[in-house]
Scaffold this motif. Sequence first.
Motif, PDB file in Angstrom:
ATOM      1  N   THR A  21      48.083  42.399  34.630  1.00  0.00           N
ATOM      2  CA  THR A  21      47.574  41.561  35.713  1.00  0.00           C
ATOM      3  C   THR A  21      48.459  41.705  36.940  1.00  0.00           C
TER       4      THR A  21
ATOM      5  N   THR B 218      48.754  39.508  40.447  1.00  0.00           N
ATOM      6  CA  THR B 218      48.258  38.377  41.215  1.00  0.00           C
ATOM      7  C   THR B 218      48.168  38.731  42.693  1.00  0.00           C
ATOM      8  N   SER B 219      47.617  37.821  43.470  1.00  0.00           N
ATOM      9  CA  SER B 219      47.449  38.076  44.900  1.00  0.00           C
ATOM     10  C   SER B 219      48.796  38.247  45.600  1.00  0.00           C
TER      11      SER B 219
ATOM     12  N   THR C 186      38.004  41.384  37.811  1.00  0.00           N
ATOM     13  CA  THR C 186      38.444  40.224  38.549  1.00  0.00           C
ATOM     14  C   THR C 186      37.461  39.089  38.297  1.00  0.00           C
TER      15      THR C 186
ATOM     16  N   THR D  85      43.357  37.712  42.025  1.00  0.00           N
ATOM     17  CA  THR D  85      44.087  38.286  40.898  1.00  0.00           C
ATOM     18  C   THR D  85      43.244  39.390  40.288  1.00  0.00           C
TER      19      THR D  85
ATOM     20  N   ARG E  10      42.996  42.553  37.264  1.00  0.00           N
ATOM     21  CA  ARG E  10      43.458  42.867  35.909  1.00  0.00           C
ATOM     22  C   ARG E  10      42.958  44.225  35.448  1.00  0.00           C
TER      23      ARG E  10
END
Length: 114
Positions: free
Chosen positions: A49, A51-52, A96, A32, A34
């Motif tokens: 953010t 995420t993966s 991260t 993730t 940011r």
Amino acid sequence: VQLQASGGGLVQSGGSLRLSCAASGIVFSRYTMRWFRQRPGKEREWVSTATSNHTATYADSVKGRFTISRDNVRRNLYLQMNNLKPEDTAVYYCATNHTGRQFWGQGTQVTVSS
């Protein structure tokens, strides 16, 4: 872990900028990522953010104007900033969390003139 942010600059109110963050030292696709910013005289604040699996979330102050994205092949994180306002003036950081520790890029200055 190294994070290298770039793309900041001086822009007029209503203009656009695209920030980039190049990551190394991690399997980027699994993390993730940011964006944060620190406005003059203020504490650092969360902006967005990714995420993966590419789920994006935004602070209310930038929702509808900023778009976060990522290129897992190039290991880059992006922040497209549209309709910029003077209150968006800040140093922007990518970050991260790795092994329980927060890693930060060096920051890139965004200045929005009115």
